[in-house]
Structure formats: C-alpha cells, structure tokens
Design a protein around this motif. Sequence first.
Motif, PDB file in Angstrom:
ATOM      1  N   LYS A   1     -16.320  29.807 -47.482  1.00 24.02           N
ATOM      2  CA  LYS A   1     -16.595  31.008 -46.688  1.00 24.02           C
ATOM      3  C   LYS A   1     -18.020  30.995 -46.167  1.00 24.02           C
ATOM      4  O   LYS A   1     -18.267  31.316 -44.995  1.00 24.02           O
ATOM      5  CB  LYS A   1     -16.351  32.260 -47.531  1.00 24.02           C
ATOM      6  CG  LYS A   1     -16.530  33.544 -46.742  1.00 24.02           C
ATOM      7  CD  LYS A   1     -16.205  34.765 -47.569  1.00 24.02           C
ATOM      8  CE  LYS A   1     -16.368  36.038 -46.740  1.00 24.02           C
ATOM      9  NZ  LYS A   1     -16.063  37.250 -47.530  1.00 24.02           N
ATOM     10  N   ARG A   2     -18.992  30.618 -47.028  1.00 26.73           N
ATOM     11  CA  ARG A   2     -20.389  30.586 -46.604  1.00 26.73           C
ATOM     12  C   ARG A   2     -20.600  29.572 -45.484  1.00 26.73           C
ATOM     13  O   ARG A   2     -21.306  29.839 -44.509  1.00 26.73           O
ATOM     14  CB  ARG A   2     -21.288  30.239 -47.795  1.00 26.73           C
ATOM     15  CG  ARG A   2     -21.423  31.333 -48.851  1.00 26.73           C
ATOM     16  CD  ARG A   2     -22.108  32.570 -48.294  1.00 26.73           C
ATOM     17  NE  ARG A   2     -23.435  32.288 -47.776  1.00 26.73           N
ATOM     18  CZ  ARG A   2     -24.555  32.426 -48.482  1.00 26.73           C
ATOM     19  NH1 ARG A   2     -24.502  32.856 -49.725  1.00 26.73           N
ATOM     20  NH2 ARG A   2     -25.733  32.154 -47.935  1.00 26.73           N
TER      21      ARG A   2
ATOM     22  N   THR B   1     -18.309  28.417 -43.379  1.00 25.39           N
ATOM     23  CA  THR B   1     -17.622  28.893 -42.174  1.00 25.39           C
ATOM     24  C   THR B   1     -18.472  29.919 -41.437  1.00 25.39           C
ATOM     25  O   THR B   1     -18.634  29.850 -40.211  1.00 25.39           O
ATOM     26  CB  THR B   1     -16.267  29.510 -42.548  1.00 25.39           C
ATOM     27  OG1 THR B   1     -15.465  28.535 -43.224  1.00 25.39           O
ATOM     28  CG2 THR B   1     -15.526  29.969 -41.300  1.00 25.39           C
ATOM     29  N   GLU B   2     -19.006  30.883 -42.185  1.00 22.52           N
ATOM     30  CA  GLU B   2     -19.852  31.904 -41.568  1.00 22.52           C
ATOM     31  C   GLU B   2     -21.129  31.289 -41.009  1.00 22.52           C
ATOM     32  O   GLU B   2     -21.651  31.749 -39.986  1.00 22.52           O
ATOM     33  CB  GLU B   2     -20.188  32.983 -42.599  1.00 22.52           C
ATOM     34  CG  GLU B   2     -18.973  33.808 -43.021  1.00 22.52           C
ATOM     35  CD  GLU B   2     -19.287  34.771 -44.157  1.00 22.52           C
ATOM     36  OE1 GLU B   2     -20.366  34.618 -44.770  1.00 22.52           O
ATOM     37  OE2 GLU B   2     -18.462  35.653 -44.425  1.00 22.52           O
ATOM     38  N   ASN B   3     -21.649  30.264 -41.668  1.00 21.31           N
ATOM     39  CA  ASN B   3     -22.847  29.576 -41.199  1.00 21.31           C
ATOM     40  C   ASN B   3     -22.597  28.888 -39.859  1.00 21.31           C
ATOM     41  O   ASN B   3     -23.535  28.651 -39.094  1.00 21.31           O
ATOM     42  CB  ASN B   3     -23.296  28.548 -42.247  1.00 21.31           C
ATOM     43  CG  ASN B   3     -24.578  27.846 -41.880  1.00 21.31           C
ATOM     44  OD1 ASN B   3     -24.552  26.769 -41.272  1.00 21.31           O
ATOM     45  ND2 ASN B   3     -25.712  28.427 -42.248  1.00 21.31           N
ATOM     46  N   HIS B   4     -21.327  28.586 -39.580  1.00 23.10           N
ATOM     47  CA  HIS B   4     -20.977  27.918 -38.326  1.00 23.10           C
ATOM     48  C   HIS B   4     -20.268  28.874 -37.355  1.00 23.10           C
ATOM     49  O   HIS B   4     -19.474  28.434 -36.513  1.00 23.10           O
ATOM     50  CB  HIS B   4     -20.094  26.695 -38.607  1.00 23.10           C
ATOM     51  CG  HIS B   4     -20.836  25.540 -39.205  1.00 23.10           C
ATOM     52  ND1 HIS B   4     -21.232  25.512 -40.527  1.00 23.10           N
ATOM     53  CD2 HIS B   4     -21.280  24.372 -38.650  1.00 23.10           C
ATOM     54  CE1 HIS B   4     -21.862  24.379 -40.761  1.00 23.10           C
ATOM     55  NE2 HIS B   4     -21.919  23.671 -39.647  1.00 23.10           N
ATOM     56  N   ASN B   5     -20.552  30.174 -37.504  1.00 18.98           N
ATOM     57  CA  ASN B   5     -20.031  31.183 -36.575  1.00 18.98           C
ATOM     58  C   ASN B   5     -18.506  31.161 -36.529  1.00 18.98           C
ATOM     59  O   ASN B   5     -17.886  31.248 -35.457  1.00 18.98           O
ATOM     60  CB  ASN B   5     -20.601  30.960 -35.172  1.00 18.98           C
ATOM     61  CG  ASN B   5     -20.392  32.169 -34.278  1.00 18.98           C
ATOM     62  OD1 ASN B   5     -20.335  33.292 -34.747  1.00 18.98           O
ATOM     63  ND2 ASN B   5     -20.255  31.923 -32.983  1.00 18.98           N
ATOM     64  N   GLY B   6     -17.900  31.050 -37.708  1.00 19.94           N
ATOM     65  CA  GLY B   6     -16.444  31.033 -37.789  1.00 19.94           C
ATOM     66  C   GLY B   6     -15.941  32.050 -38.782  1.00 19.94           C
ATOM     67  O   GLY B   6     -16.696  32.806 -39.387  1.00 19.94           O
ATOM     68  N   LYS B   7     -14.640  32.059 -38.971  1.00 15.94           N
ATOM     69  CA  LYS B   7     -14.025  32.948 -39.948  1.00 15.94           C
ATOM     70  C   LYS B   7     -12.892  32.206 -40.658  1.00 15.94           C
ATOM     71  O   LYS B   7     -12.223  31.343 -40.073  1.00 15.94           O
ATOM     72  CB  LYS B   7     -13.503  34.217 -39.278  1.00 15.94           C
ATOM     73  CG  LYS B   7     -12.491  33.982 -38.165  1.00 15.94           C
ATOM     74  CD  LYS B   7     -12.074  35.288 -37.518  1.00 15.94           C
ATOM     75  CE  LYS B   7     -11.059  35.046 -36.394  1.00 15.94           C
ATOM     76  NZ  LYS B   7     -10.625  36.326 -35.757  1.00 15.94           N
TER      77      LYS B   7
ATOM     78  N   PHE C   1     -13.248  28.307 -35.637  1.00 16.21           N
ATOM     79  CA  PHE C   1     -14.628  28.255 -35.145  1.00 16.21           C
ATOM     80  C   PHE C   1     -14.648  28.610 -33.659  1.00 16.21           C
ATOM     81  O   PHE C   1     -13.812  28.110 -32.890  1.00 16.21           O
ATOM     82  CB  PHE C   1     -15.223  26.857 -35.317  1.00 16.21           C
ATOM     83  CG  PHE C   1     -15.332  26.408 -36.753  1.00 16.21           C
ATOM     84  CD1 PHE C   1     -16.337  26.879 -37.581  1.00 16.21           C
ATOM     85  CD2 PHE C   1     -14.404  25.497 -37.262  1.00 16.21           C
ATOM     86  CE1 PHE C   1     -16.422  26.451 -38.889  1.00 16.21           C
ATOM     87  CE2 PHE C   1     -14.489  25.074 -38.582  1.00 16.21           C
ATOM     88  CZ  PHE C   1     -15.506  25.552 -39.387  1.00 16.21           C
TER      89      PHE C   1
END
Length: 325
Positions: free
Chosen positions: A297-298, A300-306, A323
Amino acid sequence: MISAYKRRKLAFITVVYWFLLLFIVAAWIWWFISLESQNSQMRFYKLLQLNKDDPAYEQKLFFINDEHRRKTAQYISEGISFVIVTLIGALFVYRSVRKQFMLNRQQQNFMMAVTHELKTPIAVINLSLETLLKRKLDEGKQQHFIKTSLQETERLNDLVSNILITSQLESGNYINDKESINFSELVYKCVTDFASRFPSRAITKNIRENIFINGESLLLQLLVNNLISNALKYSPKEKPVQVSLSNHNGNILLRVMDEGAGISEEEKKKVFAKFYRSGDEAVRNTKGTGLGLYLCKRITENHNGKIAIQDNKPAGSIFNVEFKV
C-alpha cells in the motif's frame, strides 16, 4: 498464557477507567444538584423577605424569579459543557490507550514472526551447507542442496528488504530515484523468478509488452514480489496464481489473482495495516511478518496509485493495483 494475562489486564484497566469516568460524571451531576438546591433556597429566602403591600412587590418578585432562572440556565449550560468536554477527552484518551495496547500486541507478534522467519531459513541453509561439507554427494543431490540454500537466501533477502524499506519510508529517509521503467519487463522477471523458486506451483502470466511507468525500480519489484508471495502463501499448492499487467481506462493495471479461501469483508479493511495478520502468532501456520501488504500500500501510494481487493470467482482474491499514467 501471556496473551490471556494481557487481555485480563486490558479488561481490568478498561473497567477501572470507565468506573472513574462515571464517578467524574456523577460528581458533575451532584455539583449541579447542589448548586441548584442552593439557588432555590436563596430564592425562597428572598421571597420570604418580600412585603406584598410594597408597591414594588411585583417588580421585585419578577427580578427574584428571573435571577433564579438565569442561574439555573447558567448551571445547566456549564454542567453540559463540562460533561461534554470530559466525555470527549475521556473518549480520546481511551481510544489512544487502546490503540497503543493493540500496537504493542502487534509489535510483539511481529517480533515473534521475524524471529521465526529468520531462524527457519538460517537453519535450512546451515543444514544444507553442513551436508555438502560432511558428505560426498552425487551431482544431482549437490545441486538440490545448493538450490535450497539459494531459495532460503532469497527468502531472507525479501524479509530484510521489507523491514528496511518500511523503516526508511516511515522515517522519510528513503531517497526516491524515479525514472522511466519498463514495467512489463520488471513484472515478467518477478514472475519468472518465482516460477524458478517454486517449480511445483503453477504461476500463469498475461503481461502486455512495453508498458512503461515512472517509478522506483526496487520499490516496484518489492510490490510485485510481495503480492505474488502473498498469493502463493494463502492459496492451495494445487491451485494456480495468475499475474496480469495491462492498460485500463488509460491507466496501468496490475492484477494478482489466487484461488485460495478468500478474504472476508471485515478483513479487507485490515490487511493493509502495519503488522496486521489474522489469528494468533503462537498458533498461526502461514509464514510472514505482517509487513508485506502494508508495504504494498505504501509503495502504491508513493507511485500515485491505489490498491484494492476484490473477490475472485468462485474462490480466492484479486489484488488490483492501478497507477495513473
């Protein structure tokens, strides 16, 4: 035994806490009743001093009753304000303390899991090397022990990477060096590595070529590895794991599907929490530290995703990582 003791301790602290809170609320109520009683007595004494033949009798009576009403309203408003502030503060403290207790428990479970996860591959590697050193084995058996040692080394490397990256991301010390990456090749390599490490497991892939993403190679590799590892861990050995990469609504969609027992709706809300693992660490059979999906999760969020979970029909789970391009 220790877990039962801690549960009893938490239950005792909870009972004492709410008892004290109720005592404080009761003290506020007693304070209000006492002041209101005093207010009524003062009104009664003032009324006794009035002379009905006094021309200003009606005006003085109005002032006495009005003062009594204003003081009653003042006591009520102050009492309600104090009770509300007390309850809000008490609820905040209770939630904070309970959250800290749960975090401590999860950290203890994490330490137990890490200890087990470290000792097991080290023991396997040590046994394999001792066997190679003390016995003369044919080429096939030598290759078997070497391959086993390499697999356990990879397992150790994954564990250490998860711990280190999690620590660096949380502390803000991880230096992102994002660049344009051929995500198709990265996912393909991850799937191939797992197929080599687990030849008895069926891992199918459907990867569209030449999908590029602006990201950190190491983090994205950890993301894919953790998702595949999680799918293999929680699905039967005879069931396949499917990995797909495609373009979806103009975005990049990574999907990892398994045919295991699936995840309940309640668990879906918790599996991405740090250290979270269902069940008791002392009796749990599946390997892991509770960091894999949290790290997913971290990253994914770091790469502007969900990242999201949906049910796989007829059984299992699908992890979707999308992404934005």
